[in-house]
Design an enzyme around this catalytic site. Structure first.
Site, PDB file in Angstrom:
ATOM      1  N   ASP A  34       0.677  -1.075   0.114  1.00  0.00           N
ATOM      2  CA  ASP A  34      -0.147   0.105   0.038  1.00  0.00           C
ATOM      3  C   ASP A  34       0.813   1.488  -0.106  1.00  0.00           C
ATOM      4  O   ASP A  34       0.624   2.131  -0.710  1.00  0.00           O
ATOM      5  CB  ASP A  34      -0.858  -0.031   1.501  1.00  0.00           C
ATOM      6  N   ALA A  35       1.780   1.393   0.882  1.00  0.00           N
ATOM      7  CA  ALA A  35       2.755   2.478   1.039  1.00  0.00           C
ATOM      8  C   ALA A  35       3.384   2.892  -0.345  1.00  0.00           C
ATOM      9  O   ALA A  35       3.762   4.035  -0.749  1.00  0.00           O
ATOM     10  CB  ALA A  35       3.738   2.331   2.041  1.00  0.00           C
ATOM     11  N   ASP A  38       0.732   4.305  -2.491  1.00  0.00           N
ATOM     12  CA  ASP A  38       0.576   5.709  -2.021  1.00  0.00           C
ATOM     13  C   ASP A  38       1.613   6.573  -2.601  1.00  0.00           C
ATOM     14  O   ASP A  38       1.453   7.666  -2.929  1.00  0.00           O
ATOM     15  CB  ASP A  38       0.355   5.804  -0.657  1.00  0.00           C
ATOM     16  N   SER A  83     -12.322  10.202   2.378  1.00  0.00           N
ATOM     17  CA  SER A  83     -10.945   9.621   2.904  1.00  0.00           C
ATOM     18  C   SER A  83     -10.258  10.456   3.634  1.00  0.00           C
ATOM     19  O   SER A  83     -10.907  11.624   4.083  1.00  0.00           O
ATOM     20  CB  SER A  83     -10.197   9.037   1.828  1.00  0.00           C
ATOM     21  N   LEU A  84      -9.053  10.133   4.145  1.00  0.00           N
ATOM     22  CA  LEU A  84      -8.669  10.990   5.245  1.00  0.00           C
ATOM     23  C   LEU A  84      -7.227  11.693   4.781  1.00  0.00           C
ATOM     24  O   LEU A  84      -6.546  10.936   3.962  1.00  0.00           O
ATOM     25  CB  LEU A  84      -8.225  10.246   6.619  1.00  0.00           C
ATOM     26  N   GLU A 115      -8.619   7.533  17.662  1.00  0.00           N
ATOM     27  CA  GLU A 115      -8.785   5.918  17.452  1.00  0.00           C
ATOM     28  C   GLU A 115      -7.847   5.412  16.505  1.00  0.00           C
ATOM     29  O   GLU A 115      -7.269   5.977  15.765  1.00  0.00           O
ATOM     30  CB  GLU A 115     -10.225   5.920  16.496  1.00  0.00           C
ATOM     31  N   LYS A 117      -6.580   3.567  13.362  1.00  0.00           N
ATOM     32  CA  LYS A 117      -7.000   3.464  12.066  1.00  0.00           C
ATOM     33  C   LYS A 117      -6.825   1.942  11.449  1.00  0.00           C
ATOM     34  O   LYS A 117      -5.866   1.449  11.335  1.00  0.00           O
ATOM     35  CB  LYS A 117      -6.052   4.206  11.062  1.00  0.00           C
ATOM     36  N   ASP A 119      -7.021  -1.209   9.424  1.00  0.00           N
ATOM     37  CA  ASP A 119      -6.518  -1.377   8.088  1.00  0.00           C
ATOM     38  C   ASP A 119      -7.422  -2.669   7.480  1.00  0.00           C
ATOM     39  O   ASP A 119      -7.484  -3.901   7.451  1.00  0.00           O
ATOM     40  CB  ASP A 119      -5.095  -2.047   7.662  1.00  0.00           C
ATOM     41  N   ARG A 138     -17.453   1.195  -0.068  1.00  0.00           N
ATOM     42  CA  ARG A 138     -17.270   2.755  -0.302  1.00  0.00           C
ATOM     43  C   ARG A 138     -17.171   2.967  -1.853  1.00  0.00           C
ATOM     44  O   ARG A 138     -17.772   4.044  -2.155  1.00  0.00           O
ATOM     45  CB  ARG A 138     -15.928   3.214   0.397  1.00  0.00           C
ATOM     46  N   GLU A 174     -15.300   0.209   9.488  1.00  0.00           N
ATOM     47  CA  GLU A 174     -14.353  -0.849   9.068  1.00  0.00           C
ATOM     48  C   GLU A 174     -14.521  -2.250   9.190  1.00  0.00           C
ATOM     49  O   GLU A 174     -14.507  -2.613  10.543  1.00  0.00           O
ATOM     50  CB  GLU A 174     -12.916  -0.441   9.495  1.00  0.00           C
ATOM     51  N   TYR A 226     -17.145   3.576  13.326  1.00  0.00           N
ATOM     52  CA  TYR A 226     -16.540   4.853  13.415  1.00  0.00           C
ATOM     53  C   TYR A 226     -17.268   6.043  13.202  1.00  0.00           C
ATOM     54  O   TYR A 226     -17.028   7.131  13.633  1.00  0.00           O
ATOM     55  CB  TYR A 226     -15.083   4.744  13.127  1.00  0.00           C
ATOM     56  N   LYS A 293      -9.666  13.103  15.326  1.00  0.00           N
ATOM     57  CA  LYS A 293     -10.902  13.886  14.990  1.00  0.00           C
ATOM     58  C   LYS A 293     -11.320  15.039  15.946  1.00  0.00           C
ATOM     59  O   LYS A 293     -11.453  14.617  16.968  1.00  0.00           O
ATOM     60  CB  LYS A 293     -12.079  12.773  14.732  1.00  0.00           C
ATOM     61  N   LYS A 317      -0.134   8.419  10.087  1.00  0.00           N
ATOM     62  CA  LYS A 317       0.255   7.048   9.690  1.00  0.00           C
ATOM     63  C   LYS A 317       1.555   6.397  10.212  1.00  0.00           C
ATOM     64  O   LYS A 317       2.341   7.120  10.593  1.00  0.00           O
ATOM     65  CB  LYS A 317       0.323   7.308   8.067  1.00  0.00           C
ATOM     66  N   CYS A 411      25.464 -30.235   4.067  1.00  0.00           N
ATOM     67  CA  CYS A 411      25.293 -29.045   5.148  1.00  0.00           C
ATOM     68  C   CYS A 411      26.339 -27.988   4.871  1.00  0.00           C
ATOM     69  O   CYS A 411      27.519 -28.189   4.787  1.00  0.00           O
ATOM     70  CB  CYS A 411      25.688 -29.564   6.773  1.00  0.00           C
ATOM     71  N   CYS A 414      29.147 -27.952   7.953  1.00  0.00           N
ATOM     72  CA  CYS A 414      30.067 -29.259   8.040  1.00  0.00           C
ATOM     73  C   CYS A 414      29.827 -30.250   6.993  1.00  0.00           C
ATOM     74  O   CYS A 414      31.087 -31.192   7.265  1.00  0.00           O
ATOM     75  CB  CYS A 414      29.761 -29.981   9.637  1.00  0.00           C
ATOM     76  N   CYS A 429      20.881 -31.416   9.005  1.00  0.00           N
ATOM     77  CA  CYS A 429      21.990 -31.859   8.883  1.00  0.00           C
ATOM     78  C   CYS A 429      22.309 -33.139   9.863  1.00  0.00           C
ATOM     79  O   CYS A 429      21.938 -33.016  10.913  1.00  0.00           O
ATOM     80  CB  CYS A 429      22.923 -30.605   9.292  1.00  0.00           C
ATOM     81  N   CYS A 435      28.755 -31.061  13.974  1.00  0.00           N
ATOM     82  CA  CYS A 435      28.568 -29.805  13.087  1.00  0.00           C
ATOM     83  C   CYS A 435      28.688 -28.611  13.877  1.00  0.00           C
ATOM     84  O   CYS A 435      27.965 -28.460  14.976  1.00  0.00           O
ATOM     85  CB  CYS A 435      26.942 -29.837  12.546  1.00  0.00           C
TER      86      CYS A 435
HETATM   87  S1  IVH Z   1     -13.058   8.169   9.849  1.00  0.00           S
HETATM   88  C1  IVH Z   1     -14.266  11.078   7.041  1.00  0.00           C
HETATM   89  N1  IVH Z   1     -11.935   6.460  11.236  1.00  0.00           N
HETATM   90  O1  IVH Z   1      -9.464   4.893   6.569  1.00  0.00           O
HETATM   91  C2  IVH Z   1     -13.572   9.990   6.909  1.00  0.00           C
HETATM   92  N2  IVH Z   1     -11.707   6.130   9.323  1.00  0.00           N
HETATM   93  O2  IVH Z   1      -8.298   7.019   4.592  1.00  0.00           O
HETATM   94  C3  IVH Z   1     -14.123   8.735   7.551  1.00  0.00           C
HETATM   95  N3  IVH Z   1     -10.354   4.091   8.602  1.00  0.00           N
HETATM   96  O3  IVH Z   1     -11.688   4.663   4.076  1.00  0.00           O
HETATM   97  C4  IVH Z   1     -13.202   7.939   7.939  1.00  0.00           C
HETATM   98  N4  IVH Z   1      -9.993   3.389  10.718  1.00  0.00           N
HETATM   99  O4  IVH Z   1     -12.424   3.279   6.104  1.00  0.00           O
HETATM  100  C5  IVH Z   1     -12.260   6.768  10.157  1.00  0.00           C
HETATM  101  N5  IVH Z   1     -11.178   4.816  13.071  1.00  0.00           N
HETATM  102  C6  IVH Z   1     -11.238   5.362  11.652  1.00  0.00           C
HETATM  103  C7  IVH Z   1     -10.934   4.449  10.757  1.00  0.00           C
HETATM  104  C8  IVH Z   1     -11.034   4.962   9.384  1.00  0.00           C
HETATM  105  C9  IVH Z   1     -10.015   2.928   9.285  1.00  0.00           C
HETATM  106  C10 IVH Z   1     -10.502   4.019   7.171  1.00  0.00           C
HETATM  107  C11 IVH Z   1     -11.592   4.413   6.392  1.00  0.00           C
HETATM  108  C12 IVH Z   1     -11.389   4.950   5.387  1.00  0.00           C
HETATM  109  C13 IVH Z   1      -9.832   5.553   5.166  1.00  0.00           C
HETATM  110  C14 IVH Z   1      -9.623   6.990   5.203  1.00  0.00           C
END
Ligand code: IVH
Length: 683
Positions: A34-35, A38, A83-84, A115, A117, A119, A138, A174, A226, A293, A317, A411, A414, A429, A435
């Site tokens: 993922d990273a 990204d 998304s965030l 909270e 996050k 995965d 989503r 999630e 959430y 938040k 992150k 081996c 030895c 071995c 050995c």
């Molecule tokens: S709040 C307004 N809280 O992260 C945005 N998102 O990059 C709503 N995610 O797709 C997200 N844990 O599915 C929120 N505790 C958490 C979360 C969370 C995982 C995911 C979420 C979203 C992605 C955002």
């Protein structure tokens, strides 16, 4: 890629991103971490920001999330699923708060809700009159897939809400695959020779997108909620704070993360972020950061959103636990029992917060399951202090004529023949103590914390002693002189004297540690403790035949045969007797041992971190006191010791109504049994 020509670079990035997006969302079979995705995405977004004229409507940056698949009915979200924005340092976090303050025109402290996050996969649940009527992914944020039938199979999601929930009610959260479930799934798949899952998030995504809900039902899935949808507030309910929403969700029977915390200021949020990272490895779910938040919903409305990201929240992150790299070679390491382990030698790569250049491949079955070849690009995973694992091979990047990985016939240390018993995955071995590698590992094990705990006798020193020919068997350790040790490089008279004192100290031990130290195959700490309890003297243990051994609780035919075979070997038997009778390694007499087992018949579980001792030390004490120490909580658990960071095990104990004590309570309990904690390290 040509970085001097933005147009060409943008085109190349788009093509690459589209390829990986398809693999990830449609095929559920990603090739990069993922990273890494990204990073490509961010580079494209940067380029497009500097060259707005090159932005096209079909650019991957012009949508959020995946295109909905055509296999599921489409669902239009009432309000988009956002998304965030993300940050990776406290200074970026502070900058985010600055922006919030500026937009709100306030200098007041803001209250935040923090909270983990998770995965997993973002899911929207729609409840009408308390009944689950629709669940959707989503998708691209506007339109998702209708996965109601699949979601209905997830036990953590109520089909009917409890209490007086408003209606309609949209709940977001999630869906994830617990790590324990993910490992179990892969273990079974591996056994059956079926396809394994790359990581828990992929497991969740793939499970939710099954066309047959009966398959989803067999997958271990759960959910943390959430938020509620930001649609028109439901009749009669006007929450003013996020924390209030979270509490309400719980009263309606929805699952929220128990680690959600209200924090009075940003400094407390930074502490939260740090503490959560430290707990990451103890959690039974994968997290890739923390979400911070603004708690006040009115302030949130003022802050609003920009390009599908709310201004009122930010994701902090954590270092990615996955990365892709190239396999340069495979080495074969020889363990204490001669087991040959293939080890992947990798192009160094930063993952899970450290640079990794080795990963375990376990055995040759694993090598063939992965279909691994030298030069392959591989996805690796590293969590906490667990040895990095190779998760999969990216076949499309395999160089032509890539050499296969072959087990050597001799081996590497030895030169003895490597043999593989029928039905065993592990090759060994055959050199035994001829050995050097086996020798070294055996001495290391003998001196280790869980065995005779010889302080100061670390890996380096063992190597030096072997290289100088000063020790052969473990018994030789006790014949070392100060002069011999002081003569070694980087050792002086003082450290030599210390080592000899530590060796002397190690002679007073427990029978269980002694048995464990012998290094009998399949006899770990727990089995050693059981054997010590059962046989009480070395002569009785040596005399026991396979049949007698099998009568011991938890000793099956394989373990019984290992023990009998071990002592049938003249060298092993002589060594054990020499250590006990001549060197004088001794333990408390048996009659007393019985009385010192006040916890016999009890099962304890240790979770979270302890301050005054390590979990291993706590385990050793419990075993000495006669308890069984289990790794998971069940109805048979007697007590759970939960330190800070205790995760799902604590939750499970609460669910089952099992007694939970913290470290102080544990210490008190031990003191009550005449085993004060000051003795933690004493043998
Ligand atoms: S709040 C307004 N809280 O992260 C945005 N998102 O990059 C709503 N995610 O797709 C997200 N844990 O599915 C929120 N505790 C958490 C979360 C969370 C995982 C995911 C979420 C979203 C992605 C955002």
């Amino acid at each position: 890629m040509d970085r001097s020509d933005p147009r060409a670079e943008i085109a190349a990035l788009r093509e690459e991103l589209n390829y990986h997006r398809h693999r990830y969302f449609v095929l559920d079979d990603p090739e990069i971490a993922d990273a890494e995705y990204d990073a490509l995405y961010d580079r494209l977004a940067d380029l497009e920001a500097t060259h707005p004229d090159l932005v096209t409507p079909d650019s991957p940056t012009q949508r959020v999330g995946a295109a909905p698949s055509t296999q599921f009915a489409q669902v239009r979200h009432e309000t988009p699923m956002l998304s965030l924005d993300k940050c990776t340092s406290t200074s970026e976090l502070a900058a985010w708060e600055e922006r919030c303050r500026r937009l709100l025109a306030t200098d007041d402290e803001l209250t935040y809700f923090c909270e983990p996050k998770i995965d997993g996969v973002a899911v929207s649940l729609l409840y009408n009159d308390g009944l689950l009527v629709r669940a959707a992914t989503r998708g691209d944020g506007e339109t998702g897939e209708d996965i109601t039938a699949n979601v209905r199979t997830i036990g953590a999601i109520p089909l009917r809400l409890t209490g007086a929930a408003p209606t309609p009610l949209e709940v977001r959260g999630e869906v994830y695959m617990p790590i324990s479930g993910f490992l179990e799934f892969n273990r079974r798949a591996q056994e059956a020779g079926e396809r394994t899952i790359v990581n828990p998030r992929n497991g969740a995504a793939g499970s939710l997108r099954q066309l047959d809900p009966a398959i989803t039902a067999t997958r271990p899935l759960s959910m943390f909620c959430y938020s509620i949808g930001d649609g028109p507030p439901a009749a009669g309910w006007r929450p003013t704070r996020h924390s209030e929403v979270m509490a309400a969700l719980r009263t309606w029977g929805l699952r929220t993360n128990p680690r959600g915390r209200l924090q009075g200021d940003l400094g407390a949020c930074a502490d939260y972020v740090e503490a959560l990272l430290a707990e990451r490895d103890d959690l039974d779910y994968a997290i890739d950061g923390a979400v911070i938040k603004v708690d006040d919903l009115a302030l949130r409305r003022t802050l609003g959103q920009i390009t599908r990201k709310p201004r009122w929240a930010i994701a902090y992150k954590y270092p990615s636990e996955e990365a892709s790299t190239v396999l340069r070679a495979v080495d074969f390491q020889v363990g204490r029992t001669g087991a040959i382990t293939p080890v992947a030698k990798l192009e160094p790569v930063f993952v899970g917060g450290v640079t990794v250049s080795n990963a375990t491949l376990h055995n040759m079955d694993e090598v063939s399951r992965l279909d691994l070849k030298i030069g392959d690009t591989v996805l690796i995973h590293r969590a906490g202090d667990v040895i990095p694992q190779v998760m999969k091979v990216v076949e499309s990047k395999r160089p032509r004529d890539a050499p296969t990985v072959a087990m050597p016939s001799e081996c590497p240390v030895c030169g003895s023949a490597i043999v593989q018993e029928e039905g065993e995955a592990v090759a060994r071995c055959s050199g035994g103590l001829r050995c050097r590698a086996q020798h070294r590992e055996r001495l290391r094990h003998f001196a280790s914390r869980q065995a005779l705990d010889i302080e100061g006798l670390g890996d380096k020193l063992v190597d030096q002693l072997l290289a100088e020919g000063l020790v052969g068997s473990p018994a030789d350790l006790y014949r070392l002189t100060v002069d011999q040790v002081a003569g070694l490089e980087r050792m002086g008279a003082k450290s030599a004297a210390n080592l000899l004192a530590a060796l002397d100290e190690s002679k007073r031990t427990t029978f269980a540690r002694f048995i464990h130290a012998l290094g009998i195959r399949e006899v770990g700490e727990t089995t050693a403790a059981t054997l010590a309890k059962e046989f009480r003297t070395l002569s009785a243990l040596i005399a026991a035949d396979e049949e007698t051994l099998q009568e011991v609780e938890d000793v099956g035919p394989i373990v019984a045969s290992r023990i009998a075979t071990f002592f049938a070997d003249e060298t092993n038997r002589t060594l054990a007797e020499e250590l006990h009778h001549e060197i004088g390694i001794s333990w408390e007499e048996v009659a007393e041992a019985v009385q010192t087992e006040p916890l016999a018949g009890q099962t304890w579980v240790l979770t979270g971190s302890l301050e005054r001792m390590t979990r291993n030390e706590a385990k050793a004490i419990l075993l000495e006191l006669g308890a069984r120490v289990a790794s998971s909580v069940s109805r048979n658990t007697t007590v759970v010791v939960a330190g800070p960071g205790a995760g799902s095990k604590r939750g499970r104990a609460e669910e089952l109504g099992i007694e939970i004590v913290d470290e102080a309570g544990f210490a008190e309990r031990l003191a009550g049994l005449g085993r004060p904690l000051g003795d933690a390290l004493a043998p």
